[in-house]
Scaffold this motif. Structure first.
Motif, short mmCIF file in Angstrom:
data_model
loop_
_atom_site.label_atom_id
_atom_site.label_comp_id
_atom_site.label_asym_id
_atom_site.label_seq_id
_atom_site.Cartn_x
_atom_site.Cartn_y
_atom_site.Cartn_z
N ALA A 1 3.60 6.76 -5.92
CA ALA A 1 4.28 5.47 -6.11
C ALA A 1 5.57 5.64 -6.90
N VAL A 2 5.52 6.48 -7.91
CA VAL A 2 6.72 6.71 -8.73
C VAL A 2 7.82 7.37 -7.90
N GLU A 3 7.39 8.23 -6.97
CA GLU A 3 8.38 8.89 -6.11
C GLU A 3 8.99 7.92 -5.11
N ARG B 1 0.84 -1.20 0.00
CA ARG B 1 0.00 0.00 0.00
C ARG B 1 0.87 1.25 0.00
N VAL B 2 0.52 2.18 -0.89
CA VAL B 2 1.30 3.40 -1.04
C VAL B 2 1.32 4.20 0.26
N GLN B 3 0.15 4.32 0.88
CA GLN B 3 0.06 5.14 2.09
C GLN B 3 0.95 4.62 3.21
N ALA C 1 3.43 10.19 -14.63
CA ALA C 1 4.08 10.62 -13.38
C ALA C 1 5.60 10.49 -13.49
N ALA C 2 6.06 9.41 -14.09
CA ALA C 2 7.50 9.19 -14.22
C ALA C 2 8.10 10.22 -15.17
N THR C 3 7.45 10.42 -16.29
CA THR C 3 7.95 11.38 -17.28
C THR C 3 8.05 12.78 -16.67
#
Ligand SMILES: *Cc1c(COP(=O)(O)O)cnc(C)c1O
Length: 241
Positions: free
Chosen positions: A99-101, A61-63, A121-123
């Motif tokens: 998530a990308v971060e 989970r991201v959170q 998000a990645a770009t």
């Protein structure tokens, strides 16, 4: 019983099991990446595992990852080897940016819309993120993942997404009390990986087969896994709920 064991003892036990399964399959244990899944476990436990030699950490989970990673990192010896962070659970599109971060690899790409959100998000961050395509090899309706029959086309549809790099496939084995029954699902993921490799897509370097958890990692490795995701085996049982 196992609650008496230290995380280091459990980790060593898991590494021994991996080595045993690799040997039975005539492979080297070095080929197999262990991702320690630390969901519901405190930052202190994760740090203990990293200090005992764990190099890859997974969260579902991201959170939760967001709340824990800073604390884990803050207490770590910065001269130690770098840790790689994996997202192994279902990812909602609105969490793609975070998530990308947070993560080095997202193992749960299961829709083109999610792939596009992750790409965007990645770009935006000037990053190319490693991803795995999650495949529902058991056909269980409770599971996420693209169906095996759609997987080749799915990977083909990711061609233009320059912010992500497809590095392999992931699956969660079927829910069964007998891990031997998980073998067909694992075998089908391996065959699918071969079929996708045969397509020769330049944007998909199918290197990782992420399959096998605490209960079925031996079977998964024997069927070709080179990445196992182990929670309970390293961190002990989780609280329910
Ligand atoms: C929790 C989890 C694991 C690890 O499960 P264990 O049975 O505790 O080893 C592996 N993969 C995913 C996707 C998970 O959510």
């Amino acid at each position: 019983m196992s609650s008496e064991q230290s995380i280091k003892d459990r980790l060593d036990g898991v590494l021994e099991s991996i080595a045993g399964a690799a040997a039975r399959a005539g492979r080297s244990a070095d080929e197999i990446t262990l991702v320690g899944v630390s969901k519901k476990k405190p930052a202190s436990a994760v740090r203990e595992a990293i200090e005992a030699g764990l190099l890859e950490v997974g969260e579902n989970r991201v959170q939760e990852a967001e709340a824990k990673f800073g604390e884990i990192r803050a207490g770590l010896d910065s001269t130690g080897p770098p840790v790689r962070w994996h997202m192994v659970g279902h990812l909602q599109r609105n969490k793609a940016k975070t998530a990308v971060e947070l993560f080095d690899m997202i193992q749960s790409i299961d829709s083109v819309r999610l792939a596009r959100a992750v790409d965007k998000a990645a770009t935006a961050r000037g990053k190319v993120i490693d991803v795995l395509v999650e495949v529902n090899t058991s056909g269980e309706r409770s599971k996420f993942g693209v169906s095996p029959g759609e997987a080749i086309k799915f990977v083909r549809n990711l061609a233009d997404l320059k912010g992500l790099r497809v590095r392999g496939l992931m699956t969660v084995g079927p829910l069964t009390p007998d891990p031997e029954r998980a073998r067909p699902a694992f075998r089908s993921l391996r065959e699918l990986a071969e079929a996708i490799r045969a397509e020769g897509y330049p944007w998909a370097e199918i290197r990782y087969l992420s399959m096998g958890m605490t209960a079925d990692m031996g079977q998964a490795i024997e069927e070709g896994s080179n990445m196992v995701r182990v929670g309970t085996g390293i961190f002990g049982r989780r609280a329910q709920g």
